[in-house]
Write an enzyme that holds these catalytic residues in place. Sequence first.
Site, short mmCIF file in Angstrom:
data_model
loop_
_atom_site.label_atom_id
_atom_site.label_comp_id
_atom_site.label_asym_id
_atom_site.label_seq_id
_atom_site.Cartn_x
_atom_site.Cartn_y
_atom_site.Cartn_z
N ARG A 118 -35.78 -22.86 0.21
CA ARG A 118 -36.00 -22.84 -0.88
C ARG A 118 -36.18 -24.58 -1.51
NH1 ARG A 118 -31.74 -22.09 -5.26
NH2 ARG A 118 -32.82 -21.15 -7.10
N LYS A 183 -23.43 -20.70 5.91
CA LYS A 183 -24.68 -20.39 5.99
C LYS A 183 -25.21 -19.69 7.26
CE LYS A 183 -29.31 -21.28 4.14
NZ LYS A 183 -29.97 -22.23 3.32
N ARG A 318 -15.85 -24.12 -5.73
CA ARG A 318 -15.25 -25.36 -6.64
C ARG A 318 -14.58 -26.45 -5.51
NH1 ARG A 318 -11.55 -23.56 -11.19
NH2 ARG A 318 -13.76 -22.72 -11.83
#
Length: 320
Positions: A118, A183, A318
Amino acid sequence: MKEHATRLALVKLLADGQFHSGEALGESLGISRSAISKHIKVLQLWGLDLFRIQGKGYCVSTPIELLDCDKILSQVKCPQLELIPIIDSTNQYLLDRFGLLPKGAVCLAEYQQAGRGRRGRQWLSPFGSNLYLSMYWRLDAGMAAAMGLSLIVGVAIAETLQSLGANEVRVKWPNDLYYKDKKLAGILVEMTGQAGDAAHLVIGMGLNIDMPDTEGSDIGQAWTNLSQACDKLPERNHLAAELIDSLQKTLITYEQVGLDGFVERWNRIDNFLNRPVKLLIGQRVIEGIARGIDKQGALLLETESGIEPYIGGEISLRGC
């Protein structure tokens, strides 16, 4: 492809995971031992985990199951399946030929020289240790109907991997698969077309199966392999067949029900659901609690202002 023929033949000889002397390899291929040595260096540049022991010869670190069209087609119907072992990009290959392809055509590769993810990022594509697969699809409803397509593809891939034993694989908005916050796979949907006409889509995926740590050392985020997510890895050809079948069925369903029919399925396997995240949109950072997606595929983020949808950007936990 001709320039790679000898190297691919050499890979086939080495794929069994046994030691092969340079002399024996040279005799099998009709070339010298010094030529074998030169080809070995290229294979290592391709990311093949090869080593040599004096007196024993060359060996790959683990046996390799090479992709085989006949084996895949014995397990799934596909209107056109091309295996191009060495390619620049499976997505680009189909994009360059979309006018000549039947709906559902697939391109597979063992190694991508210019794989991309991407936003034009490089997708690391070492030889034989992962799966690089792209599918062409014609969406008659047009380009607007392709909104959120990477989400439904993510659902299809994640559910397929779960059915094959990777029970904890999850999706990450908008186009990744994760395992234990690392990932595992990326999805790239590219399209072309004109307003009022059908959308021509190429749906690409790169799935880490058993990539060596040395090959992933330049990846700028935590990553993992399917071998870590499964007690027993499925055969690569069976995995490819299952993914092709799942993508075909999912895209047909998508044409019938749209993204609305996938929202619940996404939220059920959303890696970040109900977790504190930060959303990056350009230089802007928004912190909140991820609350899944809406019927348009937007990320729902709960902040002090309430729950709001966001279409663009990228999320991370976060603090990460």
